[in-house]
Write a protein that holds these residues in place. Structure first.
Motif, short mmCIF file in Angstrom:
data_model
loop_
_atom_site.label_atom_id
_atom_site.label_comp_id
_atom_site.label_asym_id
_atom_site.label_seq_id
_atom_site.Cartn_x
_atom_site.Cartn_y
_atom_site.Cartn_z
N THR A 2 -2.47 -22.28 15.13
CA THR A 2 -1.20 -22.99 15.04
C THR A 2 -1.16 -23.74 13.71
N PHE A 3 0.05 -23.98 13.27
CA PHE A 3 0.22 -24.75 12.04
C PHE A 3 -0.14 -26.21 12.32
N SER A 4 -0.60 -26.89 11.29
CA SER A 4 -0.94 -28.31 11.45
C SER A 4 0.30 -29.20 11.38
N ARG A 10 7.19 -28.49 7.51
CA ARG A 10 6.24 -27.50 7.02
C ARG A 10 6.61 -27.12 5.59
N HIS A 21 -1.11 -16.16 12.83
CA HIS A 21 -0.24 -16.89 13.75
C HIS A 21 0.41 -15.90 14.71
N ARG A 22 0.52 -16.28 15.99
CA ARG A 22 1.18 -15.45 17.01
C ARG A 22 2.40 -16.18 17.54
N PHE A 23 3.50 -15.44 17.70
CA PHE A 23 4.74 -16.00 18.24
C PHE A 23 5.39 -14.99 19.16
N HIS A 78 9.81 -19.60 14.40
CA HIS A 78 8.45 -20.11 14.58
C HIS A 78 7.59 -20.16 13.32
N TYR A 79 7.90 -19.35 12.32
CA TYR A 79 7.01 -19.24 11.16
C TYR A 79 7.59 -19.86 9.90
#
Length: 159
Positions: A2-4, A10, A21-23, A78-79
């Motif tokens: 996951t992103f911090s 971001r 990363h998975r979404f 999400h990204y």
């Protein structure tokens, strides 16, 4: 992984080379498959369930462009950063690997291949990612390499 930082906080510095990363998921709905294809990709295996049974696919499949649109929804939700995304100069190596069918549930796996600060514009960087779209059985149905320009964190852009 996951992103911090949250998607609305971001920046370029949050995209770490090598991170995966998975979404997901997003449903593939028959009425949407037909509606999209009727407007943009009017081939029987996308628009006509009965005629599609007589094709090599043996039934209705989503247009690859529809699959790309579903991927983009997950990618944007999400990204991509909500505060620092500047656009993309393009996509390379787009592949439709397996048919996507109504009833499938798609997810996205994104591998960050490279994150390089811009030499000419210090307020941004370039992130190159490899995107894989997976169905509910974890089969890769589509893949592509994409480049995004992302703003640097405001307190870091000057350094």
């Amino acid at each position: 992984m996951t992103f911090s930082s949250a998607i609305d906080d971001r920046y370029f510095e949050d995209y770490a080379t090598g991170a995966i990363h998975r979404f997901g998921t997003i449903a593939v709905e028959e009425d949407e498959v037909i509606a999209f294809a009727t407007r943009f990709d009017p081939q029987d295996f996308h628009t006509n369930p009965e005629a599609a049974k007589r094709t090599p696919f043996g039934g209705l499949i989503a247009s690859g462009w529809h699959t790309a649109g579903l991927m983009m929804r997950l990618y944007a939700d999400h990204y991509l950063t909500k505060v620092g995304s500047l656009a993309s100069p393009g996509v390379d190596e787009l592949r439709w690997i397996k048919p996507v069918r109504p009833g499938d549930a798609l997810s996205v796996r994104v591998t960050i291949l490279d994150a390089v600060p811009s030499r000419s514009k210090p307020d941004r960087g370039v992130v190159t990612s490899f995107i894989e779209v997976l169905n509910q059985t974890e089969e890769v149905v589509m893949s592509m390499r994409v480049v995004n320009m992302i703003m640097r964190r405001p307190d870091r852009a000057a350094s």
